[in-house]
Design a protein around this motif. Sequence first.
Motif, PDB file in Angstrom:
ATOM      1  N   ASP A  23       0.827  -1.213   0.000  1.00  7.38           N
ATOM      2  CA  ASP A  23       0.000   0.000   0.000  1.00  7.38           C
ATOM      3  C   ASP A  23       0.865   1.269   0.000  1.00  7.38           C
ATOM      4  N   ASN A  24       1.875   1.265  -0.826  1.00  2.69           N
ATOM      5  CA  ASN A  24       2.783   2.404  -0.939  1.00  2.69           C
ATOM      6  C   ASN A  24       2.715   2.906  -2.381  1.00  2.69           C
ATOM      7  N   ARG A  25       1.881   3.908  -2.616  1.00  2.45           N
ATOM      8  CA  ARG A  25       1.643   4.365  -3.985  1.00  2.45           C
ATOM      9  C   ARG A  25       2.851   5.106  -4.555  1.00  2.45           C
ATOM     10  N   VAL A  26       3.590   5.800  -3.699  1.00  5.31           N
ATOM     11  CA  VAL A  26       4.766   6.519  -4.187  1.00  5.31           C
ATOM     12  C   VAL A  26       5.813   5.532  -4.699  1.00  5.31           C
ATOM     13  N   ALA A  27       6.125   4.530  -3.888  1.00  5.42           N
ATOM     14  CA  ALA A  27       7.110   3.530  -4.311  1.00  5.42           C
ATOM     15  C   ALA A  27       6.628   2.777  -5.542  1.00  5.42           C
ATOM     16  N   ALA A  28       5.320   2.507  -5.607  1.00  6.45           N
ATOM     17  CA  ALA A  28       4.773   1.808  -6.772  1.00  6.45           C
ATOM     18  C   ALA A  28       4.968   2.629  -8.040  1.00  6.45           C
ATOM     19  N   GLY A  70      15.992  16.041  -8.504  1.00  8.13           N
ATOM     20  CA  GLY A  70      14.675  16.409  -9.010  1.00  8.13           C
ATOM     21  C   GLY A  70      13.674  16.665  -7.905  1.00  8.13           C
ATOM     22  N   THR A  71      13.745  15.886  -6.838  1.00  6.37           N
ATOM     23  CA  THR A  71      12.806  16.056  -5.714  1.00  6.37           C
ATOM     24  C   THR A  71      13.001  17.394  -5.024  1.00  6.37           C
ATOM     25  N   TYR A  72      14.246  17.768  -4.747  1.00  8.94           N
ATOM     26  CA  TYR A  72      14.490  18.995  -3.990  1.00  8.94           C
ATOM     27  C   TYR A  72      14.371  20.259  -4.848  1.00  8.94           C
ATOM     28  N   LEU A  73      14.673  20.148  -6.147  1.00  8.00           N
ATOM     29  CA  LEU A  73      14.541  21.328  -7.000  1.00  8.00           C
ATOM     30  C   LEU A  73      13.110  21.576  -7.449  1.00  8.00           C
ATOM     31  N   SER A  74      12.223  20.598  -7.275  1.00  6.39           N
ATOM     32  CA  SER A  74      10.858  20.733  -7.798  1.00  6.39           C
ATOM     33  C   SER A  74       9.981  21.655  -6.967  1.00  6.39           C
ATOM     34  N   VAL A  75      10.395  21.998  -5.749  1.00  7.00           N
ATOM     35  CA  VAL A  75       9.513  22.749  -4.853  1.00  7.00           C
ATOM     36  C   VAL A  75       9.281  24.176  -5.345  1.00  7.00           C
ATOM     37  N   ARG A  76      10.170  24.678  -6.198  1.00 11.65           N
ATOM     38  CA  ARG A  76       9.990  26.015  -6.778  1.00 11.65           C
ATOM     39  C   ARG A  76      10.145  25.907  -8.289  1.00 11.65           C
ATOM     40  N   ILE A  93      12.624  13.912 -14.785  1.00 10.20           N
ATOM     41  CA  ILE A  93      11.346  14.601 -15.022  1.00 10.20           C
ATOM     42  C   ILE A  93      10.302  14.183 -14.001  1.00 10.20           C
ATOM     43  N   LEU A  94      10.233  12.895 -13.677  1.00 11.91           N
ATOM     44  CA  LEU A  94       9.168  12.379 -12.806  1.00 11.91           C
ATOM     45  C   LEU A  94       9.099  13.082 -11.453  1.00 11.91           C
ATOM     46  N   PRO A  95      10.209  13.242 -10.697  1.00 13.29           N
ATOM     47  CA  PRO A  95      10.108  13.939  -9.409  1.00 13.29           C
ATOM     48  C   PRO A  95      10.020  15.454  -9.528  1.00 13.29           C
ATOM     49  N   SER A  96      10.050  15.990 -10.736  1.00  9.82           N
ATOM     50  CA  SER A  96       9.989  17.442 -10.914  1.00  9.82           C
ATOM     51  C   SER A  96       8.562  17.971 -10.904  1.00  9.82           C
ATOM     52  N   PHE A  97       7.595  17.102 -10.693  1.00  9.32           N
ATOM     53  CA  PHE A  97       6.191  17.504 -10.727  1.00  9.32           C
ATOM     54  C   PHE A  97       5.495  17.083  -9.438  1.00  9.32           C
ATOM     55  N   PRO A  98       4.280  17.644  -9.204  1.00  5.58           N
ATOM     56  CA  PRO A  98       3.553  17.316  -7.974  1.00  5.58           C
ATOM     57  C   PRO A  98       3.373  15.804  -7.838  1.00  5.58           C
ATOM     58  N   PRO A  99       3.294  15.356  -6.558  1.00  6.25           N
ATOM     59  CA  PRO A  99       3.352  16.168  -5.340  1.00  6.25           C
ATOM     60  C   PRO A  99       4.780  16.586  -4.985  1.00  6.25           C
ATOM     61  N   TYR A 100       4.943  17.852  -4.609  1.00 11.65           N
ATOM     62  CA  TYR A 100       6.242  18.369  -4.198  1.00 11.65           C
ATOM     63  C   TYR A 100       6.470  17.971  -2.749  1.00 11.65           C
ATOM     64  N   ASP A 101       7.016  16.800  -2.563  1.00 14.11           N
ATOM     65  CA  ASP A 101       7.081  16.224  -1.220  1.00 14.11           C
ATOM     66  C   ASP A 101       8.456  15.620  -0.969  1.00 14.11           C
ATOM     67  N   PRO A 102       9.441  16.448  -0.546  1.00 17.29           N
ATOM     68  CA  PRO A 102      10.747  15.881  -0.221  1.00 17.29           C
ATOM     69  C   PRO A 102      10.689  14.829   0.876  1.00 17.29           C
ATOM     70  N   GLY A 103       9.637  14.869   1.688  1.00 13.37           N
ATOM     71  CA  GLY A 103       9.512  13.874   2.742  1.00 13.37           C
ATOM     72  C   GLY A 103       9.314  12.462   2.221  1.00 13.37           C
ATOM     73  N   SER A 104       8.871  12.335   0.973  1.00 17.26           N
ATOM     74  CA  SER A 104       8.657  10.999   0.406  1.00 17.26           C
ATOM     75  C   SER A 104       9.877  10.505  -0.367  1.00 17.26           C
ATOM     76  N   LEU A 105      11.023  11.186  -0.208  1.00 14.27           N
ATOM     77  CA  LEU A 105      12.206  10.826  -0.976  1.00 14.27           C
ATOM     78  C   LEU A 105      12.611   9.377  -0.726  1.00 14.27           C
ATOM     79  N   GLY A 106      12.501   8.925   0.510  1.00 12.64           N
ATOM     80  CA  GLY A 106      12.875   7.547   0.814  1.00 12.64           C
ATOM     81  C   GLY A 106      12.056   6.540   0.029  1.00 12.64           C
ATOM     82  N   ASP A 107      10.732   6.747  -0.018  1.00 11.15           N
ATOM     83  CA  ASP A 107       9.884   5.841  -0.788  1.00 11.15           C
ATOM     84  C   ASP A 107      10.216   5.897  -2.275  1.00 11.15           C
TER      85      ASP A 107
END
Length: 733
Positions: free
Chosen positions: A45-50, A91-97, A134-148
């Motif tokens: 039940d981990n949609r981000v990792a999926a 991509g995850t950290y630069l996507s917030v802005r 490209i994939l982490p450059s778009f919503p959701p802008y969630d650095p907290g999900s980087l591990g998943d």
Amino acid sequence: MGDSVGVWGVPAGRIPAAYAAAGRRAVRVTLVAAAVFSLFRYGLDNRVAATYALFSTVALGGLSRIPGTGPQRAAVVSRLLPVCWVLVVVGTYLSVRTWSAVAGMLVVGFTLAFSAVGGPRPAGAAPGLQLLYILPSFPPYDPGSLGDRLIGATAGLALLAAAEALILPEPRPLSYRERAARAARTVAHCAPLLAAPPYELAATDVRAARAAGQALRPLNVPDADRPAGPGVRDRALSHTGLATRTLLNRLERPPAVPGEPPGPAVTAVLHAVARLATATAACLRTGPSPSAAYTDLVAARARLSASSACTAPGDGGGPTAGFPPAVLRRDAAVLEIADAALAMGAAADLAVRGRRARVELPPGRFWYATTRAPLLWWHRAHGNAGRRSVFFQNAVRIALALTAARLVAGVDTLPHGFWAMLATLTLTRTTMDATWSTIRLALTGTLAGALVTAGTLALVGTDTAVYAAVLPVWMLLTFTVGPVRGVGWAQGLFTVLVALVFAQLAPPTWRLAEVRMLDVLIGSAIGAVFGLLAWPRGAHAELAHAGAELLRRAAETVVATAASVADGTRAVAPPGASRHPSLQHAVVLAESAYAQYQSEPAPFGGRSRTAVTAGVDWQATLIAGHHTLWGSDRLLEAPPAALDASAAEPLRELGERVAGRLLLVSATLDPADDTPAPPLPLTTPARAAQPPGAPRLYYAAASWLDSLLDDLTRIAHAAPATGPRPAPRPAHH
């Protein structure tokens, strides 16, 4: 393919080769993508990792075209895993802005696209790596999900590497080393034939030599096996193939003297060439160094040189009284054969052992042998960092297009904006004709896929079990049919595929099909704009310019070398540097343009690329450039000694005739817009004179210039002799 097993157990002979190859890849991608997506989505039940597990598999398994067999691709995917982690993190950290995401897209997009200078494998992996950024450059802008995100990407790529190595293995084609070894064995067979009556190759032997040389042309070698990388071993293996092909060409024209058999010195050289060729083949296959055979040929060559020179003290070549000009010409031709064989043996040892090669390398020719890998990469990148490099052009084009797509998606908050960037990435081509054709087909396919998607979503609704059951079957169909049937089918099938995926991640509506169509339209429009603005004619035009520039630089080198040999002057190059940096740089750019040219389709509508150059043997153009570079270095390494007037003047005249021929061919390949295009000359200019008493150095230079004329004749005979050059077309055509 083999005769036994095809795709899904069907005999391979019953499945078209294209579908069999695509089907094997589709099975591997589908098994991994469906397994990891189901595990994370429904098991954990981990949609981000999926999401990241599925798209990382699709990126490097479906979107990328990494050449080679399964184990070769598995090795590439494994080595790229740390790069993928970096791309996901950045991509995850630069996507917030939006501004940081856009700036990152510009830098990362250019870097990944420009990595194609490293050879076919980096070039094939670059589109997939772009998608992973490209994939982490778009919503959701969630650095907290980087591990998943990292867990999902790692799981997908690790299983993909295992699947590539273990599932449905393909037969491995001949490696370039084996091709070179077989060509060396052909040399070993042919060389002694020139030392025995009738002192020439039979027709069957000529055909065998030509076939062995053709097998080493990059056009006839699978992408994964081309030695195109910047490292020492790849450069040396490429050098081995080029030297072997040059040697085979020289053996086709026997250096015979009518009515006079070759002397013992010539015979000794030809047999030493055969022994070195045998040792080279063994080196390429099992590893023993050809150093002993190399040393024997060096000694035999020195004896022939001394016997034909009758050197007087301090004259660097000496008078040659008592030796007819025909004999000296034959001796010079045999010395050229020996030089090509020595280059082949040295390069092969360097290709197998790297910096631990045992053969004593001649100075200058193998400048890269002692250079460290980072500097070799820098040299390759620096050589292509200019607007005339097609790798640079492609990198700028794709980076600007992706940056613009990311800016539009960020400013307008485009829903599912990464689809627009994916469309930009996959639909932008290197020529404007190809881009327009691709976009038309893609939009047609996407429209059809959107209609199917809308109907499916309306009928099935939110029943995710149906989507989960259909996804593997549709994925298998997409990655089997799409690569074979073309971009229209690929876009249509992929449109339905992404709908099946997102319908399992969030409650779907039929508007998902509308969004997909809008994103593809926006992405393709951006790709078309930058395809129009940034070098819209691709490598088709650039190769003509690069080939012509190569021949112009070669003409300069020919005139300067002939004059230096005639006058007894030598320009001293710094240690480790080339005597002809401009010519060497032109060779690099021409090789890059040729590599890109081979991957481009013909212009849309079947129009000829140019009426005059459509049949040009571009490989022969490159050989002429290499031959000029190596031959000049070899002549200028000899001790300086001025020729007397009876030999110096004919040599200068021959150099000028060869240079004029080079310039004439270059003008045909890339004529100016305001001048008529001359036809490629098919007649061979007069060969070198045979002044009495000329020294060995004269005949060595004359033999080099004559063989350059042969190289140019190959270019001419591959192209039409006449025909008007079409009027220049506007850039938007």
